[in-house]
Design a protein around this motif. Structure first.
Motif, short mmCIF file in Angstrom:
data_model
loop_
_atom_site.label_atom_id
_atom_site.label_comp_id
_atom_site.label_asym_id
_atom_site.label_seq_id
_atom_site.Cartn_x
_atom_site.Cartn_y
_atom_site.Cartn_z
N UNK A 135 -3.19 2.74 -18.82
CA UNK A 135 -3.24 1.36 -19.74
C UNK A 135 -4.78 0.88 -19.83
N UNK A 136 -4.77 -0.57 -19.46
CA UNK A 136 -6.31 -1.00 -19.39
C UNK A 136 -6.71 -1.24 -18.06
N UNK A 137 -5.61 -1.26 -17.04
CA UNK A 137 -6.29 -1.56 -15.85
C UNK A 137 -7.55 -0.80 -15.15
N UNK A 138 -7.40 0.64 -15.58
CA UNK A 138 -8.80 0.96 -14.86
C UNK A 138 -9.85 1.38 -16.21
N UNK A 187 -9.51 -4.71 -8.93
CA UNK A 187 -9.97 -3.47 -8.17
C UNK A 187 -9.03 -3.15 -7.01
N UNK A 188 -8.27 -3.86 -6.79
CA UNK A 188 -7.05 -3.67 -5.81
C UNK A 188 -6.06 -2.46 -6.48
N UNK A 189 -5.70 -2.85 -7.92
CA UNK A 189 -4.90 -1.73 -8.62
C UNK A 189 -5.83 -0.56 -8.72
N UNK A 190 -6.93 -0.56 -8.99
CA UNK A 190 -7.43 0.75 -9.27
C UNK A 190 -7.58 1.46 -7.63
N UNK A 191 -7.71 0.61 -6.52
CA UNK A 191 -7.54 1.16 -5.38
C UNK A 191 -6.28 2.03 -5.10
N UNK A 192 -4.93 1.41 -5.90
CA UNK A 192 -4.02 2.02 -5.69
C UNK A 192 -3.71 3.39 -6.07
N UNK A 193 -4.46 3.28 -7.62
CA UNK A 193 -4.37 4.72 -8.31
C UNK A 193 -5.37 5.66 -7.50
N UNK A 209 -12.30 9.96 -9.88
CA UNK A 209 -13.07 9.23 -8.79
C UNK A 209 -14.31 8.88 -9.73
N UNK A 210 -14.94 9.64 -10.40
CA UNK A 210 -16.08 9.31 -11.29
C UNK A 210 -15.71 7.87 -12.36
N UNK A 211 -14.65 8.18 -12.89
CA UNK A 211 -14.10 7.09 -13.73
C UNK A 211 -13.87 5.60 -12.96
N UNK A 212 -13.08 5.75 -11.73
CA UNK A 212 -12.69 4.64 -10.89
C UNK A 212 -14.04 4.16 -10.53
N UNK A 213 -14.88 4.83 -9.93
CA UNK A 213 -16.40 4.29 -9.48
C UNK A 213 -17.26 3.41 -10.62
N UNK A 214 -17.15 3.87 -11.63
CA UNK A 214 -17.93 3.31 -12.62
C UNK A 214 -17.24 2.05 -13.12
N UNK A 215 -16.03 1.90 -13.41
CA UNK A 215 -15.21 0.49 -13.68
C UNK A 215 -15.55 -0.36 -12.34
N UNK A 216 -15.23 -0.17 -11.09
CA UNK A 216 -15.63 -0.96 -9.96
C UNK A 216 -16.81 -1.51 -9.87
#
Length: 317
Positions: free
Chosen positions: A179-182, A212-218, A238-245
C-alpha cells in the motif's frame, strides 16, 4: 481515454493502471490470477472503467472476481470499491477492522477528502458508494486468505501511513503488497536510469515511528518483491526500504523547521520540495522533468500530514 495494456509481472500477477488524478503510472490495481480471482486495490471511482477494460484485456471476466483486497481505505486506493462491486457482483471486500464501518458508511471519508481536495473532489473521486456489510470481510494481524490450494495470502497490521492499513504477503512470489506504508515508488525517472522512493505522510494518521516499525516487519519477511500502491514492483526491496527510512526523519525535520518559524503548511511544503529537488539534482534529473509535477502533488498532501502529526504531538506533551 488513453489505452494502456496491463503490466505483466508474472504469469499470475498483473497491474492495471487506473490513471488516478489523470496521471499514468500513479495508482493501479493488482490482478492475482488464482482459482479465486483476486484484485488488490481498486483506486478511485474514475479508475473503475479502466479496471474493467484491463480485466477484459487479460481475458478475465469481472463477474469472476472473488475478492477485492484494500490495503487501506484512502480514496485513491479504495474509493472505487463500491462502484467496482457493481461490475464484480460475486466479489467480497477485504478490509482492516478499522476501515470496515467507513466503507459501509463513507460519509466521513467523503468529508475528509473534500477538506483536502476542495473543488477538485468530484472530478477525482465521485461517486463513492456504500458497501453492504455482508460484502465486507475483516482481516487482522496474522489472518490468512486461501485464494487457491497453492496460495494462501497472509495479512499484517501495518500502521504508520494509516491506522487502518494492511500489508499482504504473497507466498508464491515471496512478495509483499505494501500500500503506502513503505512509501511511493517514483518510476518516472527511469529514462535517466533512476528509480527512487519517498515516504507518504498524508493526513491524518501519519506516525513516523509506527511507519519505521512496519517497514522493519516487511524487512523481516525477507521478500523478493515489493508491490507498491504507487506504483509498480521493485525487485530490490532493501534499497527501497532503506531510502524510505532515511527520508522519514528528513520529512519530519522539514515540518518542525517550518512550524518553528511560523511558516505553516506552505512552509513545510516549500522545505520538502527544496530537499527533494536538491536530491534529484544530485542524480542529474533536469529541472523540467515531468516527475516534479507528480512530486509537487504528493508534497502538498505530505505537508498537511506532517503538520497534523506535529500539532498532535505538541498537544500531547
Amino acid at each position: 481515454m488513453k489505452k494502456k495494456d496491463p503490466i505483466k509481472f508474472s504469469d499470475r500477477i498483473h497491474l492495471i493502471d487506473g490513471f488516478d488524478l489523470g496521471i499514468p503510472g500513479r495508482t493501479g490495481t493488482y490482478v492475482i490470477e488464482e482459482e479465486n480471482l483476486t484484485l488488490v486495490e481498486t483506486g478511485p471511482s474514475p479508475s473503475v472503467p479502466r479496471i474493467v477494460e484491463g480485466l477484459k484485456d487479460l481475458e478475465l471476466d469481472p463477474k469472476d472476481v472473488r475478492y477485492l483486497i484494500l490495503t487501506h481505505i484512502h480514496l485513491d486506493h479504495a474509493g472505487g470499491a463500491g462502484l467496482l462491486l457493481k461490475e464484480c457482483p460475486e466479489a467480497e471486500v477485504i478490509v482492516h477492522e478499522k476501515g470496515k464501518r467507513h466503507l459501509a458508511n463513507p460519509s466521513r471519508l467523503i468529508e475528509g477528502a473534500r477538506a483536502v481536495y476542495g473543488d477538485s473532489f468530484d472530478q477525482l473521486f465521485d461517486p463513492i458508494l456504500p458497501i453492504e456489510e455482508e460484502k465486507l470481510i475483516v482481516k487482522e494481524e496474522g489472518d490468512t486468505l486461501e485464494i487457491s490450494p497453492d496460495c494462501t495470502l497472509k495479512f499484517f497490521d501495518t500502521p504508520g501511513h494509516a491506522n487502518h492499513h494492511l500489508g499482504i504477503y504473497d507466498p508464491v512470489s515471496n512478495g509483499i503488497f505494501t500500500g503506502d506504508t513503505a512509501g511511493i515508488r517514483y518510476h518516472q525517472t527511469l529514462d535517466y536510469g533512476v528509480t527512487f522512493y519517498l515516504p507518504s505522510t498524508s493526513p491524518n494518521q501519519f506516525d513516523p515511528e509506527e511507519m519505521k516499525q512496519s517497514i522493519q516487519r516487511f524487512r523481516d519477511l525477507k521478500v523478493d518483491h515489493i508491490y507498491f500502491g504507487h506504483f509498480g514492483k521493485t525487485d530490490e526491496p532493501e534499497a527501497a526500504f532503506n531510502q524510505v527510512v532515511e527520508w522519514i526523519p528528513k520529512f519530519v525535520e522539514a515540518g518542525e523547521e517550518a512550524l518553528v518559524n511560523g511558516n505553516g503548511i506552505e512552509g513545510v511544503k516549500n522545505r520538502l520540495y527544496e530537499k527533494v529537488n536538491a536530491y534529484l539534482r544530485e542524480l542529474q534529473i533536469p529541472d523540467d522533468h515531468p516527475v516534479y509535477e507528480v512530486i509537487q502533488l504528493d508534497i502538498e498532501v505530505c505537508a498537511m500530514g506532517l503538520v497534523d502529526y506535529l500539532r498532535k504531538k505538541e498537544r500531547n506533551r
